[in-house]
Design a protein around this motif. Sequence first.
Motif, PDB file in Angstrom:
ATOM      1  N   THR A  65       0.753  -1.190   0.104  1.00 47.36           N
ATOM      2  CA  THR A  65      -0.175  -0.224   0.090  1.00 47.36           C
ATOM      3  C   THR A  65       1.017   1.574  -0.023  1.00 47.36           C
ATOM      4  O   THR A  65       0.603   2.455  -0.578  1.00 47.36           O
ATOM      5  CB  THR A  65      -1.223   0.290   1.574  1.00 47.36           C
ATOM      6  N   PHE A  98     -11.408   2.065   1.189  1.00 53.51           N
ATOM      7  CA  PHE A  98     -12.399   0.503   1.073  1.00 53.51           C
ATOM      8  C   PHE A  98     -13.663   1.169   0.297  1.00 53.51           C
ATOM      9  O   PHE A  98     -13.856  -0.213  -0.155  1.00 53.51           O
ATOM     10  CB  PHE A  98     -11.405  -0.036   2.218  1.00 53.51           C
ATOM     11  N   LEU A 124     -13.786  -5.641  -5.265  1.00 58.55           N
ATOM     12  CA  LEU A 124     -12.650  -6.407  -4.651  1.00 58.55           C
ATOM     13  C   LEU A 124     -13.213  -6.501  -3.035  1.00 58.55           C
ATOM     14  O   LEU A 124     -12.380  -7.645  -2.335  1.00 58.55           O
ATOM     15  CB  LEU A 124     -10.794  -5.656  -4.590  1.00 58.55           C
ATOM     16  N   ILE A 125     -14.055  -5.035  -2.704  1.00 56.10           N
ATOM     17  CA  ILE A 125     -14.452  -5.548  -1.600  1.00 56.10           C
ATOM     18  C   ILE A 125     -15.356  -5.319  -1.741  1.00 56.10           C
ATOM     19  O   ILE A 125     -16.253  -4.733  -2.459  1.00 56.10           O
ATOM     20  CB  ILE A 125     -14.326  -3.737  -0.852  1.00 56.10           C
ATOM     21  N   VAL A 163     -12.481  -7.202   3.126  1.00 53.66           N
ATOM     22  CA  VAL A 163     -11.534  -7.560   1.662  1.00 53.66           C
ATOM     23  C   VAL A 163     -11.095  -9.279   1.684  1.00 53.66           C
ATOM     24  O   VAL A 163     -11.351 -10.166   3.081  1.00 53.66           O
ATOM     25  CB  VAL A 163     -10.377  -6.707   1.789  1.00 53.66           C
ATOM     26  N   THR A 192      -7.436 -12.249  -3.641  1.00 50.29           N
ATOM     27  CA  THR A 192      -7.632 -12.131  -4.339  1.00 50.29           C
ATOM     28  C   THR A 192      -7.094 -10.349  -4.598  1.00 50.29           C
ATOM     29  O   THR A 192      -6.613 -10.100  -5.518  1.00 50.29           O
ATOM     30  CB  THR A 192      -9.033 -11.536  -4.976  1.00 50.29           C
ATOM     31  N   TYR A 193      -7.238  -9.260  -3.252  1.00 51.42           N
ATOM     32  CA  TYR A 193      -6.701  -7.888  -3.437  1.00 51.42           C
ATOM     33  C   TYR A 193      -5.184  -7.642  -3.389  1.00 51.42           C
ATOM     34  O   TYR A 193      -4.760  -7.155  -3.722  1.00 51.42           O
ATOM     35  CB  TYR A 193      -6.796  -7.321  -2.218  1.00 51.42           C
ATOM     36  N   TRP A 200      -4.114  -8.650  -7.094  1.00 52.14           N
ATOM     37  CA  TRP A 200      -4.693  -6.997  -7.421  1.00 52.14           C
ATOM     38  C   TRP A 200      -3.725  -5.927  -7.618  1.00 52.14           C
ATOM     39  O   TRP A 200      -3.581  -5.010  -8.481  1.00 52.14           O
ATOM     40  CB  TRP A 200      -6.389  -6.466  -7.250  1.00 52.14           C
ATOM     41  N   TYR A 260      -4.578  -4.499   7.624  1.00 53.60           N
ATOM     42  CA  TYR A 260      -5.371  -3.808   6.719  1.00 53.60           C
ATOM     43  C   TYR A 260      -5.980  -2.698   6.688  1.00 53.60           C
ATOM     44  O   TYR A 260      -6.141  -2.093   6.264  1.00 53.60           O
ATOM     45  CB  TYR A 260      -6.544  -4.977   6.520  1.00 53.60           C
TER      46      TYR A 260
END
Length: 359
Positions: free
Chosen positions: A22, A83, A91-92, A142, A146-147, A150, A340
Amino acid sequence: MSEPATSATDIVILGAGVIGLTVAHVLSTSSHGPYNIKIVARDMPEDLDSQAFASPWAGANWSPIGSFNERTYKREAITFNKFWDMIPNGLIIELPSQVYYAENDNLDQLWYKDLVRNFRVLEPGEVPEGSKGGVAFTTISVNPETYLPWIKSELLAHGVQFVRQRVLSLSEAAALAGPGGVLVNATGLGARSLIGVEDTDVYPIRGQVIIVEAPAVKECLSAPLGVSSRPGEATYIIPRAPKEGRFEVLLGGTFQQDNWDISVDFPTARGIMERCTAIAPRLADKETRILRHNVGLRPARRGGARVETEWVDVPAKEAASAAGERVLVVHAYGFGPAGYQNSWGAAEEVLSLITANAK
């Protein structure tokens, strides 16, 4: 005459967990650059089976942890809003949530009531046996599986480089950034053993969970993390964004401080299933299917997360001249179970520290 081009600052991010990734995203999309960004790590976002870092195993929703802290609140508010804005991309997910408490005092004044959406105090008839009160609100969830891939794909599209390398010391990492560069230390539990940091306040919180397919379970249910009548236990249910059309639910769990064991304990798993089924009886439906058992180590730190700067010298053989032989180090680790839900706010804080120290 045109302005001379600004030379790019070399930035090395040590660690490819959710914090490091991030930070890279915020830096790579910032107007404060230009930055040449390189992520250096032993474990990469695609290493979803690696127990050597926490990010693949996280609950990865927003839930209340601890009491009010102004700095943490700012990080979490930024992250929650980020988010929330990402919900349309799939994704969320937006998730109804309930948190149950052992006491029923001043629940309408909980510190996070304005951070989440649709906050309200539960009616007595909505509170399960064993709790005296509770609140409901809308949160986010989340799916790390997959996150993480991505966000790596986004970073590659922004020119961020990934280097798989084991780094043993802060000076070794500083040499990778080079004189005048920036090093972001996002090593999580690794900050305990990284030579030159060796932060003995860093410790693991063991988390064991069960991933199930449970189409009937649509709500996040929990007690506050780290608060239990039985030390080391935690009870939480977190539905996740669908993966390949399958609706997975995370059932937790444990909150075992200073426990480095990454093996599955099946008596513990049975206890998790029993506690979760008690507050979500639909888990007993015949459609519910256990998919896997997970164990991860949350990278916590006594005294809270470390987000601050220091300057370190580049080893002499790496420095091209006597001038500019220092590297700015920004530490960003120790978020425990809240990586997260702190990630975007912490990354913005790292950016502000880098710009404040820019030459």
